[in-house]
Design an enzyme around this catalytic site. Structure first.
Site, mmCIF file in Angstrom:
data_model
loop_
_atom_site.group_PDB
_atom_site.id
_atom_site.type_symbol
_atom_site.label_atom_id
_atom_site.label_comp_id
_atom_site.label_asym_id
_atom_site.label_seq_id
_atom_site.Cartn_x
_atom_site.Cartn_y
_atom_site.Cartn_z
ATOM 1 N N CYS A 15 65.393 15.984 3.063
ATOM 2 C CA CYS A 15 65.013 15.903 4.479
ATOM 3 C C CYS A 15 63.546 16.294 4.608
ATOM 4 C CB CYS A 15 65.910 16.809 5.320
ATOM 5 S SG CYS A 15 67.660 16.364 5.160
ATOM 6 N N ASN B 200 60.578 24.616 12.889
ATOM 7 C CA ASN B 200 59.906 25.784 12.312
ATOM 8 C C ASN B 200 58.995 25.338 11.181
ATOM 9 O OD1 ASN B 200 61.274 27.919 13.815
ATOM 10 N ND2 ASN B 200 63.088 27.141 12.782
ATOM 11 N N SER C 171 77.645 23.060 8.686
ATOM 12 C CA SER C 171 76.603 22.125 9.117
ATOM 13 C C SER C 171 76.352 21.119 8.000
ATOM 14 C CB SER C 171 75.318 22.887 9.434
ATOM 15 O OG SER C 171 74.305 21.992 9.830
ATOM 16 N N GLY D 273 71.050 24.463 1.131
ATOM 17 C CA GLY D 273 72.031 23.565 0.519
ATOM 18 C C GLY D 273 72.810 22.699 1.489
ATOM 19 N N GLU D 274 73.473 21.694 0.938
ATOM 20 C CA GLU D 274 74.342 20.808 1.723
ATOM 21 C C GLU D 274 75.789 21.177 1.383
ATOM 22 O OE1 GLU D 274 74.530 18.513 4.202
ATOM 23 O OE2 GLU D 274 76.634 18.630 3.638
ATOM 24 N N CYS E 139 65.462 28.546 10.787
ATOM 25 C CA CYS E 139 66.039 27.323 10.210
ATOM 26 C C CYS E 139 65.000 26.580 9.400
ATOM 27 C CB CYS E 139 66.484 26.348 11.299
ATOM 28 S SG CYS E 139 67.508 27.041 12.541
ATOM 29 N N CYS F 168 62.317 19.925 6.052
ATOM 30 C CA CYS F 168 63.010 21.156 5.638
ATOM 31 C C CYS F 168 62.364 21.743 4.385
ATOM 32 C CB CYS F 168 64.478 20.849 5.356
ATOM 33 S SG CYS F 168 65.417 22.295 4.844
ATOM 34 N N GLU G 131 69.064 32.903 -0.148
ATOM 35 C CA GLU G 131 68.837 33.724 1.034
ATOM 36 C C GLU G 131 70.004 33.645 2.009
ATOM 37 O OE1 GLU G 131 64.071 34.026 1.252
ATOM 38 O OE2 GLU G 131 64.876 32.232 2.166
ATOM 39 N N SER H 109 73.617 17.353 11.455
ATOM 40 C CA SER H 109 72.163 17.268 11.571
ATOM 41 C C SER H 109 71.782 15.823 11.889
ATOM 42 C CB SER H 109 71.523 17.723 10.259
ATOM 43 O OG SER H 109 71.809 19.083 10.060
ATOM 44 N N LEU H 110 71.796 15.498 13.171
ATOM 45 C CA LEU H 110 71.547 14.113 13.583
ATOM 46 C C LEU H 110 70.042 13.820 13.606
ATOM 47 C CD1 LEU H 110 72.972 11.518 14.479
ATOM 48 C CD2 LEU H 110 72.860 12.355 16.832
ATOM 49 N N HIS H 111 69.315 14.536 14.431
ATOM 50 C CA HIS H 111 67.840 14.533 14.443
ATOM 51 C C HIS H 111 67.146 13.249 14.856
ATOM 52 C CE1 HIS H 111 68.353 18.414 12.749
ATOM 53 N NE2 HIS H 111 68.496 18.057 11.494
ATOM 54 N N CYS I 139 68.458 22.381 -2.683
ATOM 55 C CA CYS I 139 69.182 21.301 -2.021
ATOM 56 C C CYS I 139 68.783 19.989 -2.661
ATOM 57 C CB CYS I 139 68.850 21.273 -0.530
ATOM 58 S SG CYS I 139 69.921 20.146 0.400
ATOM 59 N N CYS J 198 74.192 33.474 8.576
ATOM 60 C CA CYS J 198 73.855 32.130 8.102
ATOM 61 C C CYS J 198 73.913 32.148 6.574
ATOM 62 C CB CYS J 198 72.456 31.784 8.609
ATOM 63 S SG CYS J 198 71.889 30.173 8.089
HETATM 64 N N1 SAH Z 1 72.325 20.868 4.750
HETATM 65 C C1 SAH Z 1 72.972 21.230 5.976
HETATM 66 C C2 SAH Z 1 72.820 22.697 6.361
HETATM 67 C C3 SAH Z 1 71.469 23.380 6.245
HETATM 68 S S1 SAH Z 1 70.242 23.273 7.449
HETATM 69 C C4 SAH Z 1 72.498 20.316 7.092
HETATM 70 O O1 SAH Z 1 71.648 19.477 6.835
HETATM 71 O O2 SAH Z 1 73.018 20.389 8.197
HETATM 72 C C5 SAH Z 1 70.674 23.902 8.976
HETATM 73 C C6 SAH Z 1 69.926 23.174 10.111
HETATM 74 O O3 SAH Z 1 68.511 23.484 10.131
HETATM 75 C C7 SAH Z 1 70.001 21.665 9.943
HETATM 76 O O4 SAH Z 1 70.292 21.047 11.170
HETATM 77 C C8 SAH Z 1 68.617 21.323 9.475
HETATM 78 O O5 SAH Z 1 68.341 19.983 9.708
HETATM 79 C C9 SAH Z 1 67.774 22.285 10.279
HETATM 80 N N2 SAH Z 1 66.405 22.432 9.764
HETATM 81 C C10 SAH Z 1 65.954 22.212 8.519
HETATM 82 N N3 SAH Z 1 64.619 22.435 8.449
HETATM 83 C C11 SAH Z 1 64.220 22.827 9.659
HETATM 84 C C12 SAH Z 1 62.958 23.240 10.198
HETATM 85 N N4 SAH Z 1 61.870 23.304 9.450
HETATM 86 N N5 SAH Z 1 62.933 23.597 11.497
HETATM 87 C C13 SAH Z 1 64.045 23.566 12.262
HETATM 88 N N6 SAH Z 1 65.261 23.207 11.800
HETATM 89 C C14 SAH Z 1 65.350 22.828 10.521
#
Ligand code: SAH
Length: 362
Positions: free
Chosen positions: A121, A297, A198, A166-167, A340, A124, A97, A220-222, A117, A110
């Site tokens: 995580c 999301n 990212s 994907g990463e 996302c 995701c 997508e 993607s620190l989180h 992937c 995007c």
């Molecule tokens: N693999 C890469 C790029 C893809 S994700 C990465 O991890 O950065 C792009 C962003 O969306 C990342 O910061 C990811 O953590 C975030 N993301 C993934 N699932 C999500 C969700 N359900 N809601 C909000 N953000 C999300």
């Protein structure tokens, strides 16, 4: 890989250097490379017969040896807010997508880097699909090629973010090559500030990235501590926060020549308290960066909820009061599952993770 069909070479897969090498290898002048790039990427021409500044003989030769084959659109969805999502077929079993997000004064595409992937995580939905394979250069840049043609105006795409499925750092060479094309004056002419990769934090690859390009970085620190980040972004067990932030600092450079944004998904009751915000401030005090808060999301079977609006505001205020530039990402395209973490495509999962997850939830 899928770069060729019928033994033909897909010229969409070549960045400038690869195109020059190719022309050299068939005994042609390397300056032909930029002509080809312009025809393919700027004018959207796939038929060699139309490439009128090439000799008839060369056109016939290219016709015989090569093709320009973009991914095929299977579905084109439009959100009420103007967001568009394309489902693209990359081979018989796999679909990816790509999402276009129009905003006042800019348009962001995007782009996906892998089919599924390999990282797991916990928040995701792409992770739940499992992993099949890396995308080739033609399949990555092909997403931009297709979007420009579909939108009818290249100028509408002002930014590209490698934030789809994907990463990207686990598909290093192909992603770097595709980003080269995004920034090439003979292809898409985007500046390094408008191309963002990212990553979940593949530290050695991040250092290699700094050696070959200046694109903007999003991380993607989180979570502000290793215990929580291990749970949300499991690759943290391999490359913990301290190593990740040190790599970010190296990437920014001593003269701040590159940009880094920290992404932080807002998960209700998990990582969103004032104490988390204060810990984050402390953590980022030595890394020149901005923070982008992402409202979570939801997707089917997701075990988290998004933090309330008040919680997000309070979190953001703590960061801002400490001098961190903080933005909150607007959720876009929810009605077409384009937000996302909602991108799933169709993955022929070789990791068999979706089967494991189904068994767990049964
Ligand atoms: N693999 C890469 C790029 C893809 S994700 C990465 O991890 O950065 C792009 C962003 O969306 C990342 O910061 C990811 O953590 C975030 N993301 C993934 N699932 C999500 C969700 N359900 N809601 C909000 N953000 C999300």
């Amino acid at each position: 890989m899928t770069e060729t069909s019928d033994g033909k070479i897909n010229l969409l897969a070549f960045d400038r250097k690869a195109m020059e090498d190719y022309f050299r290898s068939i005994g042609e002048k390397p300056f032909r490379a930029v002509q080809l790039l312009q025809w393919i990427h700027q004018r959207g021409v796939t038929d060699f017969a139309q490439m009128t500044n090439l000799s008839k003989a060369l056109r016939a030769r290219l016709e015989e040896l090569c093709e320009v084959r973009p991914p095929q659109i299977v579905l084109d969805q439009r959100s009420a807010d103007g967001t568009r999502k394309w489902l693209l077929q990359v081979d018989e079993q796999n679909r990816i997508e790509t999402v276009f997000i129009p905003e006042e004064g800019r348009g962001t595409l995007c782009v996906s880097s892998q089919v599924g992937c390999a990282l797991e995580c916990s928040f995701c939905s792409t992770a739940q699909q499992g992993f099949n394979r890396n995308l080739g250069v033609a399949e990555i840049i092909g997403q931009l090629w297709v979007a420009v043609r579909e939108l009818g105006d290249a100028a509408r795409i002002t930014n590209v973010v490698m934030m789809g499925m994907g990463e990207p750092l686990l598909n290093f060479n192909n992603v770097v090559s595709a980003m080269e094309l995004m920034m090439d004056d003979f292809a898409y002419c985007l500046s390094k500030r408008r191309v963002t990769l990212s990553t979940s934090g593949v530290v050695p690859a991040l250092d290699r990235l700094g050696e070959v390009t200046d694109v903007s970085l999003a991380v993607s620190l989180h979570a502000p501590d290793d215990a929580l980040r291990d749970e949300l972004v499991p690759i943290n067990k391999k490359y913990p926060i301290k190593e990740l932030l040190a790599a970010c600092k190296r990437y920014v450079g001593s003269d701040n020549r590159r940009k880094v944004t920290m992404e932080y998904v807002m998960l209700d009751g998990v990582n969103d308290t004032p104490a988390h915000a204060r810990a984050l401030v402390k953590l980022l005090s030595t890394v020149p960066s901005k923070v982008n808060l992402i409202p979570f999301n939801p997707f089917p079977n997701s075990r988290y909820r998004c933090s309330s609006r008040e919680t997000i505001t309070r979190f953001s205020e703590i960061l801002q009061a400490a001098g961190l530039i903080t933005t909150t990402r607007k959720t876009r395209g929810e009605d077409i599952d384009a937000a996302c973490g909602q991108l799933v495509g169709r993955v022929n999962d070789r990791s068999r993770r979706h089967i494991r997850l189904q068994a767990q939830s049964a």
